[in-house]
Structures are given as structure tokens and as C-alpha cells.
Enzyme design. Structure first.
Site, mmCIF file in Angstrom:
data_model
loop_
_atom_site.group_PDB
_atom_site.id
_atom_site.type_symbol
_atom_site.label_atom_id
_atom_site.label_comp_id
_atom_site.label_asym_id
_atom_site.label_seq_id
_atom_site.Cartn_x
_atom_site.Cartn_y
_atom_site.Cartn_z
ATOM 1 N N ARG E 230 1.014 -1.265 -0.143
ATOM 2 C CA ARG E 230 -0.707 -0.317 0.114
ATOM 3 C C ARG E 230 0.729 1.130 -0.450
ATOM 4 O O ARG E 230 0.564 2.534 0.692
ATOM 5 C CB ARG E 230 -1.076 0.162 1.037
ATOM 6 C CG ARG E 230 -1.100 -0.869 1.339
ATOM 7 C CD ARG E 230 -2.148 -1.449 2.965
ATOM 8 N NE ARG E 230 -1.309 -1.269 3.891
ATOM 9 C CZ ARG E 230 -1.758 -1.172 4.927
ATOM 10 N NH1 ARG E 230 -3.175 -1.187 5.270
ATOM 11 N NH2 ARG E 230 -1.259 -1.480 6.068
ATOM 12 N N GLY E 260 9.970 -1.775 -5.769
ATOM 13 C CA GLY E 260 8.603 -2.589 -5.070
ATOM 14 C C GLY E 260 8.760 -4.286 -5.377
ATOM 15 O O GLY E 260 9.563 -5.401 -4.481
ATOM 16 N N ASP E 261 9.856 -3.668 -6.182
ATOM 17 C CA ASP E 261 11.142 -5.674 -5.998
ATOM 18 C C ASP E 261 11.662 -5.554 -5.419
ATOM 19 O O ASP E 261 12.068 -7.006 -4.572
ATOM 20 C CB ASP E 261 12.072 -5.479 -8.082
ATOM 21 C CG ASP E 261 10.886 -4.929 -9.196
ATOM 22 O OD1 ASP E 261 10.329 -5.515 -8.681
ATOM 23 O OD2 ASP E 261 11.426 -4.075 -9.724
#
Lengths: 319, 319, 319, 319, 319, 319
Positions: E230, E260-261
Site C-alpha cells: 500500500r 517494489g522489487d
């Protein structure tokens, strides 16, 4: 045929990397900058056919100015100075970080434009132009430059162009008294005035708030439109008896130089696109904010990008 | 106490990367250069206590010159110019590649040294100095610089220093006629003359071979020693009725600017070390050759390295 | 109004520093290059009003091409590709050093120009043009590009322009058989042919010496003028029953890419200036030699510099 | 004649660009840094005649240290180490960004200064010096360095200089117990102590607030003046029975390394200029704040700039 | 034997310096990036034996990807594409500054991986692997890539590996409808799903809060574990009927790409180390925060550094 | 399973840009280099499964070495030194230009490998290895390194590997007498000797021509194969009673460091590929020539490129 013609000096801008000083060893990043060509570049990016009128040394540095401006979509119309004393004005920019201020070291005395004469310039570029723009820097450069400024404002009027002028007071070039006297002699040939609030106060001697200064400037000098800029507090315009006000667009500052010129370029571009002054001020605000995110004097943008900023639709990563 | 005092202008040198042009976009490598400070730097590297006398703008660019020269081991003794017109002379260097010549764009008019006055300078640095050196560039800069040059040569003589002078004719600064007249008025206060063969011919009007020119220069102007440099053909010196000749030291050229100054620095350093002119010429040749392998105007070296070149003991990888 | 109109693909050129490989880590220098825009840039530097016609992706990379070409004084007239598949052709250049060859890695498949259609292009730029130039690279890109090439040669002929064509065979784009077939179909709309000797032999199948090949090419395809280039051996031209021959201008090589295009630009510029083919070949030779001294695909020069090379008056340091 | 003499190690500082790691490929920016030479540089910029005493390897890296310090206006007086084991201490600096901390990798073991002997050093530089300054880093380097530190403090006392000492505890060099023991043996030869609050607590074992620690330090070790630094909370000084307190000067941080040394340099420079400790602390605060805006270990500034910061007259763009 | 196998495209990433635009002149920093190799790099830094499976052009650019990944400790197992159309996907990254958004220009159409076939790949790397990971980017590249993705998920299941999938919706590659359909067909072969909340809503059509979406995703598609991310609000996981929640680790952002990775890499590495999902989420948060402090797509770190961040023991300068 | 295992020190290599000096300001390019890892890299590029055995400091600099070697396709098997004195050997490289020699400043004393012990190393990498290679640099580093060298040669013999040794005498590390004594004690465990002619003469005391030295070396020390390298004069090998001779491959020199290692790597790779010594020498010559065209210690190449050089099929621009 140009929609916008600007006139003024463009300098070589040399700056050490951020966090370094001019006086310590190391190379310089080299760009160009000048209030009036900065305005032309911003406007060109927004779709305006922009011409920049000036005088340059007939050497690689002068040619560099022409190359860079052409790259930015501006059409430079130049009187080439091949005299022995021909030189390009230069300035060294050392970016500050609080509490160390940004330092500008001018090396512009005796540059080619200080010897400009009206009849050296191809005034035919004014034919059909919608707006002619110059700033208070140009008449500060030399008597010759001041005379040519007056001549061009006059010629622009005859050619039917709106004459736009940005006070742009530079304390390193002249005193407030000299500036005021010169400004006042030029105002009768000005239709649209951009007045930084600070300059209106310190140079022209106005007191009171921005609103009243805008009104009085318009009234005192019979100006069609007066735009007063107030830094963080945004801008306001007085025209046709009405006041219009706009805030700034918040953002980060990578390089503050040229912010005011981007604002003027945004306003002029939107006026030329047929919008009212209120909308034009908002374009100016977005242009100014975008400029601050880019290294260098000039705003490289497009109408699409600027309008996306106004739509508040940016900020993330588009992929 | 300085062994060597030099006097002249030092400029900011701005150059694009090799293979790039001044007029196309991109940054500039920034160094400093000036014939007389170049000589001082070369000599300092070879162990000579070297002082450089000049006038500089009281701004970050002027301070940069002082910083760099101190780093090279030279003691700058400077009159600071805090006038409004103070500026540092600048030159742009675009390195050529055959058949494109190396291009030098001067932007040095009106630099601070052009307003130099003798009594601004701390002439006490001449006390006890062994050699005072200047070049034909300095009197070409302005009348004031020419007068100060004459005054300093005179003062150096009174202080008992050997007065050294390099013709160093610059066609972008004055005509051959102006140069000749100026040179001739200075020669009576010169003991040791460095004369590029090309300048001896084109400016002073000599004809014939280098040997005879060396002899006639010494004779015509009552000079103790005349060193004539002939580019690839090496140098020769005439002194005390004798001719001495030296070839060059072969090598690669990374940057040719300052080669002649490194030669002079090498010669003066070795004369100051007590060697004869013949040996000094060979040190000059090695210094010139080493300079060509380094970027920039100045030779950064040591006596050990230079002597290793003379011993022909270098060339491989030492590890 | 353009004197010279060229048509073809311009790519982004990415290259690691000299001595580095594409496959090892580190950044890329970024320039642009394309045979036809290279010709336009060289000609523009020599004073020719040059227009470049093409199709580009409507993204920052496409706009970069326009910016750079404008900076070089060329007027780009572009069909913007805003389709999903829009892309700019790219090539990676790794400069060799003997015995390691220079390596070019193309990443140009499916670039926007491969979808070009004649009616997307503003053919009005041909009105009044003196010369239209394209090369054998363009028809190799796609069927669409080949068709448009044919259409433009035809349109140029109708507009009264001299049609110039450089074989420029690229083995990474098509086979010699495909190229030959395409060339032959285009020749009837060509007036001036530039034929590298190697291509004339390997693609068109000619045997014998350059002189006889020039003659036979002109004869076989009814060409007004044939210029055969022979690398180090210089160039020759056959026109009106006469053979003209020129050597090369010796010099150093900083970057060989674009040498042939600079040659063509020099020849066309001088023909446009009204000179005969013999003189034009010498301008081409000087342009080619100057190009080799500069990083990048394009020749940045001026008529003055090029003529100084021809006068053999350069080579030293001008200061 | 030096007003300020400092003694300690100066290292080569190698750092990857911001956002990059030491362990990934790419070059290093190279500067020099050492607590005591950092102090000397800051003081020199503020007009103090500063000398730095040390031992360096007789190789290009050692000469580099001398060059850079001279450029900053400091006079290096150096014992040259030409032994086989001569080496320059080195440190690698990886600048952090929250939550990734700044990482310093020392490669300084066995550097030339660890073999320093008192009689190698030219102690005559202490003659007439007003202040001698060293830090707790130096005795941590080796027994020899610790002995020489003690000798020099003693010699400085005999020469009549004020002896200044900055605890500067480095956990990578020794334990708190070792440091405490060494500090205590040196304190009798110290007049002015700079004590980071953290070190006073963790190394010397003091508890309580900064005020009481300052008082007790002065009392316990019979120190004339104790300056306690508290990071963001500013500094305070205890001298002659009085406590003086100063805040910090707010600002941005480009590079935090050397902030404490700039503070000490500012304090010492202002004490040497004859000001009281209260004023001196404010100069220290401004010096520290200016340092944080610059890349590198050292503060490059001038008295004018620093005083402008104190006058709160900076922050905008001066042009 | 690999613990983690990832499958997907890795591109060349070209970016101008901060504050510069893709469309203006100047070079590009060159790195590599791809969601699945980014995950493999982060995990490898944390001690996981990581293999990356893909197809690359058999040219220097493809070899560059292999070199860089090997340098990061990942084992690339590659099908080499030596066809004429082989190419490496490329993307241009222009970092924004508020209000100018970060711009990603993809030039990835037709890259070698779009022609990947399952039997070209060495599926034996799945033998004994603990986790197989891919993302929603891969099936978006081409039908072939989608089929291979499905095949590998199936093969990984047969090999007994946990199958991990990150939605990673890219609007520039396909529509939400296409993505949803593809996702749904793959979910039956997924055990562990990473779902950005935004994608869960806009692509999969879920409404409501993150908690309920995590539960419903697990329920609707019979997933063992669902991790919902989120942004600033942190992450939560639903597994075995329980919800786990973690905040983010605050910090500065140097480069947000790949955050995000890094999160996924941190989570997978900690699950592979035997921790529970709650702890794994915290490792993911620290990994994400560390990534933001580094230039480039990938997180270069170690288990020690990451755990120090979790211990909140960093932030200062360690020396 | 490795085909080739090498053992030795790899250092950080720091070099200023060409034309700059170590002692003047500016950053350093950073690479890694070491004779034995250079050999491993060259062989890996030619398709050999290569392992490098060593000891490194457990810090970012040590990890950097591992990263870079992995990127080059070598498998580093490392004993990590986490002692307080752990350090990476470093060398500074200043490239010369005639007559200024290339200068190497070593800062390698006390590096981690000097404390290496045989049982710290994972000798299982020798199982199944075809060739074990080390050089005369390793035993020169410390007694511990010398002992480990002897142990590994012995272990390699037991494992059935061919033991290869390059004299590689370094005068900055030990005397010729020390070297000779050490060499002689190692020779009984050597099968294949690489002997620079200069070292064979100055260290081992041989006289006469290369041919007779090769023969006598083989005879005196019972060596299977002796390869004598003679710089510009090429190499020759003596084995099985036969002499084989090869010239060099001409080319340009961008960076000469590592040329000899590339030669050895080429020879070993081709012997491992099953070729005879004569062919292997030619591969060595091509590898050496290619190395000289690249910046850095190591040869980045492929079998295809190297064979193209041998086929003399390169040299132009491939496009």
C-alpha cells in the site's frame, strides 16, 4: 513570421558542480542564459514562434549561443560583431545551499551587445509580431543598449505589437536611481509590465500592498496591463480596471535561476494563445515551477507537460 | 626569499574535451595559464623558490589563480583589484587534430592586469632575487602594463637580479611594428633574452640562420645571453662569444600549450642551480618534452623525473 | 526556401568512452547520426539552407533529434509518429583500435521511419529546392521507406531539383542482390551518383578500375554525374564526358564515422555555391578530413575553416 | 611566522558519487582530509597564518597532500618518508541517505605518520606560534605518534603557545579505555579542550548535562577553557568560571564530514583575532554550517562570507 | 542449486543526469533493470542462491546484462537469441522533481524475450528450487512470453517450488481487461501473490480496504498467501486465516525505481531463511527503504546492513 | 568444475585520466588488477571455466573484487579476512607518454593475502582442474604467501593438474637474489613455465639467446614446457625437444598493463581447448594485442573476436 520577438543579452553561464566552489579546481558546466532569450525559449516550448534579437561576437562562443537557442526552437536574428573587442558576456554561477547563498560572478562588461546600434539589427522581424518583449537588464548594459531598447520599443509599437517589459532590476549593473530614471523614460512605450514587487518598491519607490501597487503603476504610467510578482506569494495582474490573482505551483528547486523568465514566457505564450490574463498567470506559475526542477537558465517543456501540471495529474512515475 | 620572480598575466583557460568544439554544447575543463606563471611553476617543480607578481580581480576567479599557483609551489604576490571593472583574463582552447588547427579564443581585453601600476605591486619581492623574468606578452596588454614591465625590469636591475625576457610575440594582441618598438625600448634592461626564431625574424626583422641571429641580437642590443628556439630543430645560445646548441627530446604531444614556457623554466632553474648554459639548454629541452605529455599549460615535474629523462632511463613501466 | 533537401533516417548513437566496451559497465555518450542528416549538417555549416525530411517518434528521443539538428542549423521537417510502436532507431558504437575493429551494433528494426508514407511528408519543402539527396540506406529500411524514396526522387525531379544519391551499401540491412535490384530501379530518377568503389564492385558487380567504373555507371544508367570514392586513394568524378580526380587531405582520425557523409556534404555545398565538380571534390576532401578530427557523426565547420584547410594555412596554434 | 600550528595525519579520501556504493564499479572522487589539516584550512580561509606539521610518504600521493594544502593557503611542514614501507593513509567514504548510514572504510594502518619521531619534525615552526592544535586521533595512530604528540604539546608549551586539543574519539582506532588513558596523560599539557559531549560521556565517563561536564572537565584536569559540542544543540564553553553558550546555524547538509573541524577552525581563528570565547563559538557555528554545504572534508570560505552568514544577510541569489 | 529462480525481461536503462531531460543533449548513465532480475539481485545480496532465467540477444548488450547480474551475485541462465531481429529491451528514465513527474520512455517492443519458447529455456534450473518468481510484466510482453510464463509456473509446481507472482500492472503494455484475463488464468498456478493495492483495485476490480482485499484474493483464487502493498501505508499479508501488517521504514529517496522489487526480494529472502511472513514483511520494508537510497533499479546490500536498519542502529557516520 | 584455477593477489587499481598526474587534483578511475586474476579473466572470455583463489578483506573493497571478477565470468573462491588489519592491496597507475614513463605506485604492503594460510583456502577447487596457474608475484608478497604458493603447487600436482608459473619478476617487491632462490625452490613443482626473457636473464642469470635459454631452462629444471616471451620480438616455446616460435600481432596501445597476463590467458585457454603449443602461442599473441587496445588490466574478449584477429579479418567498421 514571429509571434514573439525578444531583445536582450544572452551570456555564457559557467557553473561548478553542486557543492563545489568557483575558486577551487575543477571544470565548469557550460550553458547559456539571458532573461530575454530565456523567455523566448519557454514560449517556444509552449508553441509560440519566437525570435530573439541581439548582437553577438563573431566567434565560436557567439555561434554557440545561436546553436543552443536554435536547438530550443528559437530563431536567433543576430548582428555579428567582428570587431577586435567583440566578446560574449559571461557569468559564473555557484549554487548555494542554506546558509551559503547562490553566488553570481558577472564577467559581462564590454560584451558585444553593449555596442549595439539600432540599425545593425534586422527590425523587419517585428513585422507582424504580436508581442515584443525586453527587460530592464538591457538598458542597464550601456547607453547604446538603452537607446536601442527605446528604438525597438518604438518600432514595435509602430508595427502594432504589444510591448512587454520586465523590470528585472540588477543591483550589480546600476543604481536604483539610474534604473528608475531609465524605466520611467521607457514606460510610455510599454503596454504590458512585469514588476517584481521588490523592484517596484526599491527602485520605483512604491509603498503599500501588491494590489495597490499594480493599480498605481497602471495608472501612473498609463499601462494596459501590470503583472506584479511576489515570489512565494504568487502573482497578480491589473488590467481593464480588474485585479486577477494566482498562487504558485509548489515543487522542488533544482535550480532557481530563470524562474521569473519562465513565468513571463508562460504568461506571454498563453496570452498569445488567446487566453485571458487570469489563465495566463496560471500558465506562468506552472512554467515557473517546472523551471525550478531543471538545471540551467531555461525551461524545456511542452504545452502538454505544463497543462498536466495544471491538472495536477503528475507526480508519480509514468510507465 | 625568492630565487626567481616572474611578472605577467595568468588567465583562466577553458577547454572542451578533445574532439569537441567550443561552439557545440558541453562543459569546459578549467585550468589556468600564463607564460610567466607557467615559467614559475616549471621552475618551482625543479626546486626553485619562485614568486609570481601580478594583479588579479578580488573575486573567486582571482582567488582560484592564487590557489592553483600555490598548489604548484609558487608564491603569488598579488595586487587585488576590487574595482567594478575587475576581471580575470580568459581564454578558450580548442585542441586541434591535423588538419584542424588548435584554436585559441582570447577573452582577455580589459583584464585587471591591464590597469596595473608599479606602485601597487610589492616590489620588495625583488630583494635578493636572482632572476626576474617576464615576456613580450605583458607589455602588449596595455600601456599601463608596458610601463610597469619597464619599471620592474629597471627595479630588478637595481636589485641585482638577472633580467630575463622571452619575446613571445602574440599576433592577436598587437602588430609586429608595435611589438618591435616596445621590445627595443625594453632590451636595454634585459640580460638574458629568449627569442623564438620565428619572432626574431617576423617581428625584429632579422634574416639569416639562427646562429647568426643569436650573435647579432646579442651584439645589437648588448645582451649577455641570447637563447634562440627553433621548434623541432632545438635551441641554441650565444653568450660570452660562444655558441651552444641542443636538440629537442623526442616524445608524444598530449597538449602543446606551454611548451615554450616549460623550456624557459627548465633553463632558468638549471642556471639558478649553477650549471652552464649548455647544460641549462638540455634541461629546458627535457622540460619542454615532459610538458607536452601533460594536459594543461603547466609542467608538473621534479628534478628527479627530468634528470631521468635526460639519462634516457625512462620509457617503460616502473613497477 | 531550402537549397538542399535530404531524406532518411537519423538514429540515436550511443557510445562508450574510447578503450571501453559496450558490454562492460559504464555510461554512454549520446549523439545522433544518420547519413542524410549528416550531409545536411555538413552543408549547413558551409552556408547551405538545408532541410531534412523524415519521420520520428513523438517522444523525447524524437524531439532530441529535432533539437540537435536545429542546433546544427538544419531545418527538420518531420512526420511525427504517435503510434504505439513509434521508436527511434538506435545504434551502439564501440570505437576500435587496431587490431580490434570498430563495432556497430544496430538496434534500428521497426523504427518509425520504416512506416513512412509519402503523403505523411510535407513535400512542399521540395518546391524551389536545388538538390534533393538521399542514400541507399533509406530504401533498405522497409518497403514503405523504399516506396517513399522512389516517390520523393520522382517529386524532386518534377520540382526541378538535382537528385543526388549515395549508394551507401549496408550489409547488415540487406543482401547485395536486394540492394542491386533496388538501386537499379531508382537510378532512372538520379542525376548525381556517389558510389563508393567497394559498393560499385561488390553490389553492382562492376570490375576494373575506378575511372572505367565511373564512366560505365554514367553510361549504363544515364547519370549526369558519377562520383566514385576510393578511401585513401581519393575521389574522381565523371561528367559531361570528362574525368576529374582529387586526392584526400591528410590528417588524424579521432572518429571515422560520418566521413563519407561529410564528403558528400562538402561536394554538394560547393556545387550549390556554383563551383565546378573538380573544385567541389576538393571541398569534399577537406570536409571529410575535418570530420575525422571530430567526435560524432557530423561535421561542425564553417566555410572559412574549410577553405583554410584547402589553403594549407592551418596546423599550428592560432593565438 | 605561523599563528596556528596543527599536527596530525592527513589521508587521501576516496568516495563514489552520491547514491553509489564503494563495492560497485565506477571511479572515485579524490580529496584529502584529516582533522588537524581540516582545522588549518578553515583557519587559513579566515585569515590565520596556518602551518600543518606531519610526516608523509615521499611519493606522488604525499606530494598531492602538500599541493592541496598549499592551495588552501596552509603551509605544510613535512618530514618525508622515503622508506620502503612509506604509505599515505587512505579512507573510503560512502555517503549515506537515511536509513542507510554514511560508511567510512579506513585503510590507514601503517601509514607514514605512524613511524613519526619528534626529531624528524621541524619544531622551529612552533617558535612564535600562538596556538598549537592536535586531536585525539593522532595518539591513537601508533605509539610513536602518541609520543610525538606528547612531545609537541610539551614543546608548544615551552614556546608559549596555547595548546588546543580536540578529543575526536574514533572507535575504529582504539578502545575507550585506551583512549581515556592516553587523553588523561596528555591533558596536563592542554590549555583549550574541545570535547564532543558524546566522547566526554562514553570515553571519559562523565555523566550529567553538558554544562556540568564542561565545568568538571576544566576542574578535573586544570584546563583553561573547555568547549563542549552537542551536535544540533550547539556548543558551550567554560572558562574563567563562566559558561558561554551558542546554538548552531541552521542549514542544509551536502557533506557532513569535517563539520567538527570547521567548528574548531572557526573558534580558533576568532580567538586568534582577539575575540572572546562567546564570539568565537558563534564563528565556529557559522563555519560548521558553511562546511556542511560543501563537498569534501574542508571548509573553503573567507571571513567576509562567514560574517555575512552571522549577519543572516545571505540566502538569496546575489546578482 | 538455486533456492530462488526468477523469470522475466531485463532491460538496458538509460538515464540523463538528475535535472536534465532525455530530449536535451548529453550522455546517459547506463544500468540494467527488470522486475524479476531486480528481485533476484536483492535476494542474492541477502544470501539467497538466485538464478535468473531469460532470453537475451547474442550481442554485446545481451552480454552486458549477464555481466552485471553475475557481478550482483545472480546466476543468469539464458537462451541466446542470434536471430536477425534479436534486441535488448531498453528504457529511458528521466527522474522528476515535483511537480515534474518521473518519465519512463519504453523502447522494448520486439525484444528477444518476446519470442521466448519454453523449450529454449533450461528448465533444469527449477530442480530443487524453493521458490519460482515472476511478475505480471512478463505475460504482457507477448503471447509467447505469456505461454512460457504459464509453462514455467506449471513446471515449477511440478518441481515442488513455491510459485510467487507480483501483479506489477504496466498500463503502457496492456489494458486492464487484458491483464485481468491473463492474471486470472495464471492464478491457479500461483501460491504466493504480491498485489499492489492499486492494481488489485484497478485491474482486478476489488473494492474495499486492503485487509478485505487480501482475504478475498486468497479466497477467490485459492492462494496460500497474499501480500498487499500500500505504498506509504506499508504492507499486509493474509495466510492461513491470519492477517499480518507492517509499516514502511522511513528514509530519503534517491531513486524510487525498483522499490517494489526490493520489497519482494526482501520478503522472499527472509521466507527462504525460514522466518514467518510477519518477519519477512519487515525485511521487505527495510529492503525497500534501502533501495530508495541507491541509484539504479537494484538493491545492493547485505544481510548485515539490512538487519542494522531493522535494529534502527544506523543513521550516523561509522568511523 | 573449474578447468583453470589461478592463485594470487588482486588489487584495486586507481588511475588519473590520461595526461594527468597522480599528484595533482582530480578523481581516479577505479578498476581491479592482478596477474593471476587477469589470466583467469582472459581465459574465461575465451570459454574456459576459470576459478580464482585468494584472500580478501571482508569489506566493500574486497567485495568489489569479487563482484568485478564475477562480472568477467570468473568464479572467485575467497578466504575472507575479517581481522582488524584486513586490507586490499592498491596500486596507482599514471599512464605515461614518451618520454614520461608510466608510473606505478604500489600501496600493497600488508594486504590480506600476505597473511594467507593454506588451510584457509578451499583446495577442493583443485579437484578435477586441468591447469593451476600462479606467478612469481605471489611468493614475493610474504613468507606466508610463498608457503601457500608452494603448498598449492604441490596440491595441484597431486590433483593431476598441469602446474603453470609465470616468473613475473617485480623489482619493487624483492631483490633478484631473493626471487631466484624462491623460483628455484618452486620449479620442481612446475610443469609449464612462462619466462619473460628479461627476467630469465636478470633474475635467473641466463645468458645467450632466447632459444638456448628456453632449452636450458627446461633442461636445468626438468620443465615440460618453457615459454619465453620477448616483447616486440614475440614468443617461443620449448617442449618435447622442439622449439616453436610466434611473432606478435601488431596494433595500437591504449593501455599496456596486463598484456603479459592476457598472453598467458590466451595460451592456456588454447592449450585447454586441445591445441598444440604453437597454435596456443598465436592465441596468446592475439590476446596480448587485443588487451593493449582496452583500458584496464584485463582482456574482455570472446573466442570469436580473437579468432577474427588471427584471421586478419578485422580492422574496418562493421555495420
Amino acid at each position: 513570421m514571429a509571434e514573439l520577438v525578444t531583445f536582450g543579452e544572452t551570456m555564457l553561464r559557467l557553473s561548478p558542480p553542486a557543492g563545489q566552489r568557483i575558486e577551487t579546481e575543477g571544470g565548469f558546466d557550460a550553458q547559456i542564459g539571458g532573461a530575454e532569450s530565456n523567455v523566448a525559449v519557454a514560449a517556444a516550448g509552449l508553441g509560440v514562434a519566437s525570435t530573439w534579437l541581439s548582437k553577438l561576437p563573431a566567434n565560436p562562443l557567439g555561434r554557440r549561443v545561436v546553436r543552443v537557442l536554435r536547438g530550443h526552437g528559437v530563431d536567433p536574428v543576430v548582428a555579428w560583431d567582428d570587431s577586435e573587442t567583440a566578446r560574449l558576456g559571461t557569468y559564473y554561477l555557484e549554487r548555494g545551499a542554506d546558509p551559503r547563498g547562490t553566488d553570481v560572478v558577472y564577467d559581462r562588461a564590454g560584451s558585444s551587445i553593449t555596442t549595439v546600434a539600432t540599425d545593425e539589427l534586422d527590425r523587419s522581424v517585428l513585422d507582424g509580431a504580436d508581442v515584443f518583449h525586453t527587460t530592464g537588464i538591457t538598458p542597464a548594459l550601456s547607453e547604446a543598449a538603452a537607446e536601442t531598447t527605446a528604438d525597438l520599443l518604438s518600432a514595435a509599437g509602430e508595427a502594432g505589437a504589444t510591448r512587454s517589459f520586465d523590470l528585472n532590476y540588477r543591483s550589480k549593473l546600476w543604481s536604483t536611481a539610474e534604473a528608475r530614471s531609465q524605466y520611467e523614460s521607457l514606460f510610455e512605450a510599454v503596454d504590458l509590465l512585469f514588476a517584481p514587487l521588490r523592484d517596484a518598491r526599491s527602485v520605483l519607490g512604491y509603498e503599500g500592498d501588491a494590489e495597490s501597487i499594480a493599480y498605481r503603476l497602471a495608472d501612473d504610467y498609463d499601462l494596459e496591463t501590470v503583472v506584479v510578482t511576489r515570489g512565494e506569494a504568487g502573482s497578480l495582474a491589473y488590467t481593464d480596471g480588474e485585479l486577477y490573482e494566482q498562487g504558485i505551483v509548489d515543487g522542488e528547486t533544482v535550480d532557481a535561476i530563470g524562474t521569473g523568465d519562465a513565468f513571463v514566457g508562460g504568461v506571454l505564450a498563453e496570452l498569445l494563445a488567446g487566453s485571458d490574463i487570469d489563465t495566463a498567470l496560471s500558465y506562468g506559475a506552472a512554467a515557473a515551477s517546472l523551471k525550478r526542477t531543471l538545471e540551467g537558465d531555461v525551461l524545456v517543456t511542452s504545452r502538454g507537460e505544463l497543462e498536466a501540471v495544471l491538472d495536477a495529474s503528475t507526480g508519480g512515475i509514468s510507465r
